[in-house]
Scaffold this active site. Sequence first.
Site, mmCIF file in Angstrom:
data_model
loop_
_atom_site.group_PDB
_atom_site.id
_atom_site.type_symbol
_atom_site.label_atom_id
_atom_site.label_comp_id
_atom_site.label_asym_id
_atom_site.label_seq_id
_atom_site.Cartn_x
_atom_site.Cartn_y
_atom_site.Cartn_z
ATOM 1 N N ALA A 42 4.884 -9.719 130.310
ATOM 2 C CA ALA A 42 6.216 -9.479 129.752
ATOM 3 C C ALA A 42 6.557 -7.999 129.784
ATOM 4 C CB ALA A 42 6.285 -9.998 128.312
ATOM 5 N N CYS A 43 7.743 -7.703 130.282
ATOM 6 C CA CYS A 43 8.267 -6.341 130.211
ATOM 7 C C CYS A 43 9.673 -6.435 129.646
ATOM 8 C CB CYS A 43 8.246 -5.664 131.580
ATOM 9 S SG CYS A 43 9.335 -6.395 132.815
ATOM 10 N N ASP A 44 10.385 -5.328 129.640
ATOM 11 C CA ASP A 44 11.676 -5.292 128.976
ATOM 12 C C ASP A 44 12.688 -6.213 129.632
ATOM 13 O OD1 ASP A 44 13.072 -4.184 126.806
ATOM 14 O OD2 ASP A 44 14.227 -2.917 128.148
ATOM 15 N N ILE A 100 10.520 -9.870 127.373
ATOM 16 C CA ILE A 100 9.888 -10.069 126.063
ATOM 17 C C ILE A 100 10.718 -11.017 125.201
ATOM 18 C CG2 ILE A 100 9.383 -8.889 123.887
ATOM 19 C CD1 ILE A 100 8.307 -6.579 125.454
ATOM 20 N N SER A 104 6.482 -6.346 135.275
ATOM 21 C CA SER A 104 5.773 -7.564 134.870
ATOM 22 C C SER A 104 5.569 -8.494 136.067
ATOM 23 C CB SER A 104 6.543 -8.293 133.765
ATOM 24 O OG SER A 104 7.828 -8.674 134.204
#
Length: 568
Positions: free
Chosen positions: A381-383, A415, A389
């Site tokens: 998960a990234c922004d 996320i 990600s």
Amino acid sequence: MAEKGSIRSRVQKFGSNLSSMIMPNIGAFIAWGLLTAIAVPSGIELFQSFVDPMITYLLPLLIAFAGGRLVHDFRGGVVGATAAMGVIVAADMPMFIGAMIMGPLGGYVIKKFDQVMEGKIKQGFEMLVNNFSAGILGAALALFGSLAIGPLVAAFTQVLETGVDAMISWGVLPLVSIFIEPAKILFLNNAINHGVIGPIAAGQVAEYGKSILYLLEANPGPGMGILLAYMIFGKGASRASSYGAGIIHFFGGIHEIYFPYVLMKPLLIVAAILGGAGGIFTLSLFNAGLVSVPSPGSIISILLLTASDSYVGVILSVLVATAISFVVASMILKFDRKGEEENLEEAQGKIKEMKGKTTAAAEPKKTAEVDYGKVSSIIFACDAGMGSSAMGASIMKDRVKKAGLEGISVANTAISNIPDSADLIITHKDLTERAKQKQPNALHVSVDNFMNSPRYQEIIEKLQEAHAQEEQQPTDKPIEKIVFACDAGMGSSAMGASLLKDKFKKAGITGIHVSNTAVSNIPADADLVITHKDLTERAKQKQPDAEHLSVENFLSSPRYDELVERLK
């Protein structure tokens, strides 16, 4: 420090929510941008007929639907899009900000209504109540948006546009790099980029055919200059990895790849700020701009979306930003060796701890207690859920495949969209706090760099060990979540779920969640899926790991009583 971290986490979460409304619809923005790029200089009526309807109706409605769905799935999306029509008809400008407000608001209102009405609707009336409640609340919110929210958003947007025009006319627009570049490094860029810059830029494109604002954050020059400096003046692993990072950053458009290089030596933020300011100044000098949002921020997508009269200015802005950033970063790396050595030693120490070469490390103790045998879903998960990600997930998929681990899915997401079924969540260390807030019951692993982390090998080894033990000691999976699935996910499955809930209540069975959905949306964490016999095969293809129960009639099946006896 904890308070600062919490504030940053909240801002990141806000920005991520905005991003989650925009990012799924980037393709539509690009389509509109391309049509606009042809329509403005050519004057062809066919292309011009798309420009206004798409920016006035299509794009805001897509944003609102995504926002509502984010809160309450498709039902929230429908009410959110309906509610957004109120702000759309209330103003003569693109209502992106209004859609970002009304979409989630519509999803929230219908979600609260469903929570209040859960278990109170008489059997057989579920579809009637669901459809009319969504229609009535959507209509009411549309009127509210038209009378109250629309005028406020229009006034606010006008103030922002006036401020941007003033900054451009005064020649101070390059100063925004002081805010934008640090925000990027701290993963706060989406709050600025999608909350403020995007809506104003779209309005400028509709009026002038291009906007300089699309390159304020997306210019790859500042990051490329820093990576070039590492290629020449860096040391060890940082220098060796900078070559691949540069290619991914500049051509792949994944800017998150250079963030760890700046975090390793925070003074490099000065290089990013000065490079960004130089790029913006060049764009202003040549009156250059793009026709749509370049996502990802690749030089390829930037050139494809450059206005027909802006190629010289856009290309020079990237080159100037790269050159300035490179010169400043080179000076910092060349004359500030002490900090680099300390960071390198610290990184090496962390690697030793992760590999178990030092004693009493707190993090390994935590991971040792986790039952890796239950891990079937790994989420990166990234922004925004697209760039860094995706790279990490690709690397982990390859490692899982080579390790011969079956039944483990690896995916990437934003996320804000981490699924409940996630067993192991891997995030950058600056985003782990938010990930834990979103899914506190999952195992969380923090990494410094998605491209190259020693934690990946540690995870693979733990999974191999746990799966080897599990093969020797198989256990029955308890039923905690039952899902009724039909073709549309509303009529017969809703009635079946209501009937089984009533039987469980009378039998005193608690702790089992019963819900209904469409076959195409069966959640990954479903333990038992109940379908009509004609749909069971499709359900098994969608969720092969769950137990499946076929019935001939959702309203009257002896299988329900058998299930009640089994679960007592």
